[in-house]
Design a protein around this motif. Structure first.
Motif, PDB file in Angstrom:
ATOM      1  N   TYR A 251      11.668  18.344  21.067  1.00  0.00           N
ATOM      2  CA  TYR A 251      10.906  17.804  19.946  1.00  0.00           C
ATOM      3  C   TYR A 251       9.522  17.324  20.361  1.00  0.00           C
ATOM      4  O   TYR A 251       9.274  17.008  21.527  1.00  0.00           O
ATOM      5  N   GLU A 252       8.642  17.261  19.345  1.00  0.00           N
ATOM      6  CA  GLU A 252       7.291  16.744  19.512  1.00  0.00           C
ATOM      7  C   GLU A 252       7.046  15.671  18.447  1.00  0.00           C
ATOM      8  O   GLU A 252       7.450  15.830  17.292  1.00  0.00           O
ATOM      9  N   PRO A 253       6.346  14.592  18.819  1.00  0.00           N
ATOM     10  CA  PRO A 253       6.025  13.562  17.830  1.00  0.00           C
ATOM     11  C   PRO A 253       4.724  13.866  17.084  1.00  0.00           C
ATOM     12  O   PRO A 253       3.885  14.635  17.553  1.00  0.00           O
ATOM     13  N   ILE A 254       4.575  13.274  15.920  1.00  0.00           N
ATOM     14  CA  ILE A 254       3.309  13.257  15.184  1.00  0.00           C
ATOM     15  C   ILE A 254       3.046  11.816  14.771  1.00  0.00           C
ATOM     16  O   ILE A 254       3.956  11.119  14.298  1.00  0.00           O
ATOM     17  N   THR A 255       1.819  11.376  14.941  1.00  0.00           N
ATOM     18  CA  THR A 255       1.446  10.010  14.600  1.00  0.00           C
ATOM     19  C   THR A 255       0.303  10.032  13.591  1.00  0.00           C
ATOM     20  O   THR A 255      -0.631  10.824  13.721  1.00  0.00           O
ATOM     21  N   THR A 256       0.412   9.190  12.574  1.00  0.00           N
ATOM     22  CA  THR A 256      -0.665   8.999  11.606  1.00  0.00           C
ATOM     23  C   THR A 256      -1.095   7.546  11.644  1.00  0.00           C
ATOM     24  O   THR A 256      -0.259   6.643  11.525  1.00  0.00           O
ATOM     25  N   CYS A 257      -2.386   7.314  11.809  1.00  0.00           N
ATOM     26  CA  CYS A 257      -2.948   5.965  11.842  1.00  0.00           C
ATOM     27  C   CYS A 257      -3.753   5.740  10.573  1.00  0.00           C
ATOM     28  O   CYS A 257      -4.720   6.463  10.307  1.00  0.00           O
TER      29      CYS A 257
ATOM     30  N   VAL B 226       0.240   2.135  11.836  1.00  0.00           N
ATOM     31  CA  VAL B 226       0.544   3.347  12.577  1.00  0.00           C
ATOM     32  C   VAL B 226       1.962   3.798  12.240  1.00  0.00           C
ATOM     33  O   VAL B 226       2.910   3.007  12.334  1.00  0.00           O
ATOM     34  N   ILE B 227       2.105   5.043  11.824  1.00  0.00           N
ATOM     35  CA  ILE B 227       3.411   5.625  11.536  1.00  0.00           C
ATOM     36  C   ILE B 227       3.615   6.782  12.505  1.00  0.00           C
ATOM     37  O   ILE B 227       2.842   7.740  12.512  1.00  0.00           O
ATOM     38  N   SER B 228       4.646   6.686  13.324  1.00  0.00           N
ATOM     39  CA  SER B 228       4.891   7.706  14.337  1.00  0.00           C
ATOM     40  C   SER B 228       6.304   8.260  14.188  1.00  0.00           C
ATOM     41  O   SER B 228       7.276   7.498  14.237  1.00  0.00           O
ATOM     42  N   GLU B 229       6.390   9.549  13.962  1.00  0.00           N
ATOM     43  CA  GLU B 229       7.687  10.243  13.912  1.00  0.00           C
ATOM     44  C   GLU B 229       7.939  10.834  15.291  1.00  0.00           C
ATOM     45  O   GLU B 229       7.287  11.804  15.697  1.00  0.00           O
ATOM     46  N   LYS B 230       8.864  10.271  16.022  1.00  0.00           N
ATOM     47  CA  LYS B 230       9.100  10.722  17.394  1.00  0.00           C
ATOM     48  C   LYS B 230       9.695  12.119  17.459  1.00  0.00           C
ATOM     49  O   LYS B 230       9.486  12.843  18.435  1.00  0.00           O
TER      50      LYS B 230
ATOM     51  N   VAL C 259      -4.866  11.737  12.014  1.00  0.00           N
ATOM     52  CA  VAL C 259      -3.672  12.434  12.472  1.00  0.00           C
ATOM     53  C   VAL C 259      -3.776  12.730  13.960  1.00  0.00           C
ATOM     54  O   VAL C 259      -4.812  13.195  14.445  1.00  0.00           O
ATOM     55  N   VAL C 260      -2.679  12.464  14.679  1.00  0.00           N
ATOM     56  CA  VAL C 260      -2.553  12.812  16.092  1.00  0.00           C
ATOM     57  C   VAL C 260      -1.265  13.618  16.231  1.00  0.00           C
ATOM     58  O   VAL C 260      -0.168  13.064  16.232  1.00  0.00           O
ATOM     59  N   SER C 261      -1.396  14.943  16.305  1.00  0.00           N
ATOM     60  CA  SER C 261      -0.225  15.794  16.518  1.00  0.00           C
ATOM     61  C   SER C 261       0.094  15.865  18.001  1.00  0.00           C
ATOM     62  O   SER C 261      -0.759  15.580  18.849  1.00  0.00           O
TER      63      SER C 261
ATOM     64  N   LYS D 222       0.839  -1.194   0.000  1.00  0.00           N
ATOM     65  CA  LYS D 222       0.000   0.000   0.000  1.00  0.00           C
ATOM     66  C   LYS D 222       0.879   1.251   0.000  1.00  0.00           C
ATOM     67  O   LYS D 222       1.678   1.439   0.908  1.00  0.00           O
ATOM     68  N   PRO D 223       0.721   2.118  -0.989  1.00  0.00           N
ATOM     69  CA  PRO D 223       1.472   3.393  -0.982  1.00  0.00           C
ATOM     70  C   PRO D 223       0.845   4.367   0.010  1.00  0.00           C
ATOM     71  O   PRO D 223      -0.345   4.671  -0.061  1.00  0.00           O
ATOM     72  N   LEU D 224       1.644   4.834   0.953  1.00  0.00           N
ATOM     73  CA  LEU D 224       1.192   5.753   1.987  1.00  0.00           C
ATOM     74  C   LEU D 224       2.152   6.938   2.050  1.00  0.00           C
ATOM     75  O   LEU D 224       3.109   7.017   1.293  1.00  0.00           O
ATOM     76  N   ASP D 225       1.880   7.834   2.970  1.00  0.00           N
ATOM     77  CA  ASP D 225       2.813   8.909   3.285  1.00  0.00           C
ATOM     78  C   ASP D 225       3.356   8.701   4.684  1.00  0.00           C
ATOM     79  O   ASP D 225       2.695   8.100   5.533  1.00  0.00           O
ATOM     80  N   ASN D 226       4.558   9.211   4.926  1.00  0.00           N
ATOM     81  CA  ASN D 226       5.138   9.098   6.256  1.00  0.00           C
ATOM     82  C   ASN D 226       4.349   9.895   7.293  1.00  0.00           C
ATOM     83  O   ASN D 226       4.554   9.764   8.489  1.00  0.00           O
ATOM     84  N   GLY D 227       3.440  10.707   6.825  1.00  0.00           N
ATOM     85  CA  GLY D 227       2.534  11.471   7.670  1.00  0.00           C
ATOM     86  C   GLY D 227       1.613  12.291   6.789  1.00  0.00           C
ATOM     87  O   GLY D 227       2.021  12.764   5.731  1.00  0.00           O
ATOM     88  N   GLN D 228       0.357  12.402   7.186  1.00  0.00           N
ATOM     89  CA  GLN D 228      -0.607  13.168   6.399  1.00  0.00           C
ATOM     90  C   GLN D 228      -0.290  14.659   6.501  1.00  0.00           C
ATOM     91  O   GLN D 228      -0.056  15.173   7.590  1.00  0.00           O
ATOM     92  N   HIS D 229      -0.301  15.345   5.368  1.00  0.00           N
ATOM     93  CA  HIS D 229       0.032  16.772   5.348  1.00  0.00           C
ATOM     94  C   HIS D 229      -1.063  17.597   4.676  1.00  0.00           C
ATOM     95  O   HIS D 229      -1.765  17.110   3.792  1.00  0.00           O
ATOM     96  N   ILE D 230      -1.168  18.847   5.121  1.00  0.00           N
ATOM     97  CA  ILE D 230      -1.972  19.857   4.439  1.00  0.00           C
ATOM     98  C   ILE D 230      -1.059  21.050   4.148  1.00  0.00           C
ATOM     99  O   ILE D 230      -0.287  21.468   5.012  1.00  0.00           O
ATOM    100  N   LEU D 231      -1.146  21.577   2.933  1.00  0.00           N
ATOM    101  CA  LEU D 231      -0.443  22.796   2.573  1.00  0.00           C
ATOM    102  C   LEU D 231      -1.470  23.918   2.499  1.00  0.00           C
ATOM    103  O   LEU D 231      -2.678  23.665   2.549  1.00  0.00           O
ATOM    104  N   LEU D 232      -1.001  25.142   2.343  1.00  0.00           N
ATOM    105  CA  LEU D 232      -1.894  26.295   2.176  1.00  0.00           C
ATOM    106  C   LEU D 232      -1.565  27.030   0.884  1.00  0.00           C
ATOM    107  O   LEU D 232      -0.454  26.930   0.352  1.00  0.00           O
TER     108      LEU D 232
END
Length: 461
Positions: free
Chosen positions: A307-313, A400-404, A360-362, A69-79
């Motif tokens: 630092y702060e982690p971000i987790t994407t499930c 679950v992908i979590s960037e610590k 997303v869990v920031s 499955k192609p995923l992203d290392n974390g869900q993103h939104i741009l402006l």
């Protein structure tokens, strides 16, 4: 989710790097900042060597694959205000209108009993904000007046503070209602700064709001990637660099940099001589940058970042599962183990991902304490409840992908390292360097562009 952006009115339009004489520049680190620096230099006629320790460009914002499955290392939104990101996308051959889903600025929950529905309209600023506020559902008159008072006062202040404080203190000072804090300000703060309001910088938060609530309408639009994050910029950046005579070396970890006379030497392995360059841009994580720069410059600001982690499930359901909108905001509550803050329907972005939801869990340190299995079950239960879909408690597949160390902790009066190091031909790039904004893709891109300018033109702004 990433985070909100830099404003074109606050950043000077980067000038073209002088190309009267081609220089040889090494870029260490192939995240978005490093790719941006290399693209800017290559496009201006300089010889670029980009070193990346991993086998994939993009750093913490890249495409990944699990179980096919192609995923992203974390869900993103741009402006829409990501002016430099959009410029460099065009430069490397990406059509943003095709690669990004453009939506009006919004904060939309599944229902207006426990949530709200705030959507701006296709009107000139600030009418787009005013109309969205007047027609917002789930907010009382006091809530709407509170939001209007905040926006008016912040605009009068120029969206600036003379002395920084926490976001929580700022909201109290502006007399914001509890409901508005819960449904608007807290989720925006966590999403944008990846830092809870109780310890997040109000000065940085106001800069973010200036470019969303206070921006021209198109600048406030939300842009959601339709393609994976590698395809959105880093992969095309590599092709662009190659076409212009530069080189990208993947799987190559730089061990040491040193200055001899006016040349820089980059040690990327004992089996070959050091690479010699006229300038070096260090675009790696702060701790790695501190190691490489030890003995050359003062690295205390690099070492002092927290630092702060971000987790994407990711949750896969039957392909018939579809949300009415590409994404919803969610009310998170640690007291009842409901951690999700935003849910995205990937099927809206790519039909091949029908039935795949990403949550997303920031600032996710507490959320991941009990392990990935616990978090997955908790998020699935949260979705089932708020979306009134009991079948969502049992996804057919999950990841679950979590960037610590997803971002630096954006605290008040934080002293971040500057782009210029004080040594000719040596610059830093990354979303953590000095600036008004938190760790965003736009911050990374702009730092790369500014670093590129600084190593070839010591007098550039």
């Amino acid at each position: 989710m990433n985070r909100v952006p830099a404003n074109s009115s606050s950043w000077k339009k980067p000038a073209k790097v002088a190309s009267s004489s081609s220089r040889r520049i090494a870029v260490v680190g192939g995240g978005w900042a490093g790719c941006a620096a290399a693209v800017e230099l290559a496009g201006s006629g300089h010889e670029v060597m980009l070193f990346e320790a991993s086998r994939t460009l993009g750093g913490r914002a890249r495409g990944v694959e699990f179980d096919g499955k192609p995923l992203d290392n974390g869900q993103h939104i741009l402006l829409g205000a990501y002016s430099e990101t959009l410029r460099l996308m065009h430069a490397v051959g990406i059509d943003p209108s095709a690669a990004l889903l453009r939506l009006p600025l919004q904060m939309r929950y599944p229902d207006t009993t426990s949530g709200m529905r705030f959507i701006t309209h296709r009107l000139p600023a600030p009418l787009h904000l005013l109309s969205g506020l007047l027609l917002a559902e789930g907010l009382t008159l006091d809530d709407k007046l509170s939001l209007a008072r905040f926006s008016t006062t912040a605009r009068w202040m120029g969206w600036q503070l003379n002395q920084d404080c926490t976001v929580a203190e700022l909201l109290e000072r502006f007399d914001q209602t509890d409901r508005l804090i819960k449904l608007m300000w807290r989720p925006l703060c966590i999403a944008a700064l990846n830092t809870p309001p109780e310890r997040a910088s109000a000065k940085v938060f106001l800069a973010v709001l200036r470019d969303s609530l206070g921006a021209r309408r198109a600048a406030s639009d939300m842009l959601i990637p339709r393609v994976d994050l590698s395809a959105l910029f880093p992969s095309r950046a590599a092709q662009y660099i190659d076409r212009r005579g530069g080189k990208v070396r993947l799987g190559t970890a730089v061990r040491k940099i040193d200055q001899q006379d006016k040349a820089w030497k980059i040690d990327a392995g004992a089996e070959e001589p050091p690479f010699e360059a006229d300038g070096v841009i260090i675009a790696v994580q702060p701790d790695k940058a501190a190691t490489l720069l030890s003995g050359l410059i003062d690295t205390s600001r690099l070492a002092g970042l927290q630092y702060e982690p971000i987790t994407t499930c990711y949750l896969q359901y039957d392909t018939t599962v579809r949300l009415p909108t590409p994404f919803y905001a969610l009310v998170d509550s640690s007291d009842i183990n409901e951690w999700g803050q935003f849910v995205f329907d990937r099927g809206h972005l790519d039909p091949r991902q029908a039935g795949l939801l990403s949550v997303v869990v920031s600032a996710s340190a507490d959320a991941i304490e009990n392990g990935q299995g616990f978090l997955t079950a908790a998020i699935a239960a949260q979705l089932a409840r708020v979306l009134k879909r009991p079948d969502l408690t049992k996804p057919s597949w999950s990841k679950v992908i979590s960037e610590k160390r997803a971002t630096f902790s954006c605290m008040p009066a934080l002293q971040r390292p500057p782009i210029r190091t004080g040594l000719p031909g040596l610059a830093l790039a990354g979303d953590y360097v000095e600036g008004e904004y938190p760790a965003t893709l736009e911050s990374a891109i702009r730092s790369g562009v500014q670093a590129a300018r600084s190593v070839v033109d010591p007098h550039s702004d």
